[in-house]
Enzyme design. Sequence first.
Site, PDB file in Angstrom:
ATOM      1  N   PRO A 141       0.551  -1.529   0.032  1.00 12.24           N
ATOM      2  CA  PRO A 141       0.211   0.217  -0.322  1.00 12.24           C
ATOM      3  C   PRO A 141       0.888   1.499  -0.033  1.00 12.24           C
ATOM      4  O   PRO A 141       0.358   1.919   0.641  1.00 12.24           O
ATOM      5  CB  PRO A 141      -0.674  -0.071   1.049  1.00 12.24           C
ATOM      6  CG  PRO A 141      -0.202  -0.967   2.409  1.00 12.24           C
ATOM      7  CD  PRO A 141       0.582  -2.140   1.327  1.00 12.24           C
ATOM      8  N   CYS A 142       1.980   1.532  -0.996  1.00  7.76           N
ATOM      9  CA  CYS A 142       2.103   2.714  -1.024  1.00  7.76           C
ATOM     10  C   CYS A 142       1.375   3.895  -1.081  1.00  7.76           C
ATOM     11  O   CYS A 142       1.502   5.042  -1.287  1.00  7.76           O
ATOM     12  CB  CYS A 142       3.292   3.076  -2.268  1.00  7.76           C
ATOM     13  SG  CYS A 142       2.382   2.148  -3.890  1.00  7.76           S
TER      14      CYS A 142
END
Length: 182
Positions: A141-142
């Site tokens: 989850p950047c």
Amino acid sequence: MKTGCNEKIYWGRLIHTDWNLYIAATQDGLCYVGSLNKPLEELTEWSAIHYPGSEFIQDEEKMEPYKRELKEYLSGQRQDFTLPHDCRGTAFQQDVWKALGEIPYGHTQSYSDIANRINRPAAVRAVGTAIGANPVLITVPCHRVIGKNGSLTGYRGGLDMKMKLLQFESEQSVSERMLRNV
């Protein structure tokens, strides 16, 4: 580490509600999640760089377990991913991507938070570069990384996709808290 020669890259297209993106996997796990509404060329260009000489095979059935988990996430039924990843990068990139996976659903952290988490507080810019190289959007989850001042910053999938993911997670988290308090 494998270099990609003579390797098979399986790919498929995920279409779910208003989400449309390409995904790919090796025999070892998910290796690519594309940007929202981008053409197949985004994946083929990435694959040519990161897996040169690999066989590129459309296989919707082989991609189904990955699609299922992504659809569950996009439907608010999943917050974490369990299927294997095959994300190849430097040791530093691996450290950054691991730290991204530790950001809780519905929360955000800054680039400097990530740099501190991996014990490299002076490497904020390098952290940003490693985040930008994350090949598996959503599942690593950047999108949960924002500027120190709370501003939305760069995202391979585009800022619209980042905002959409952050809004979605925020809404799901609020709904979940409300249900617990009923």
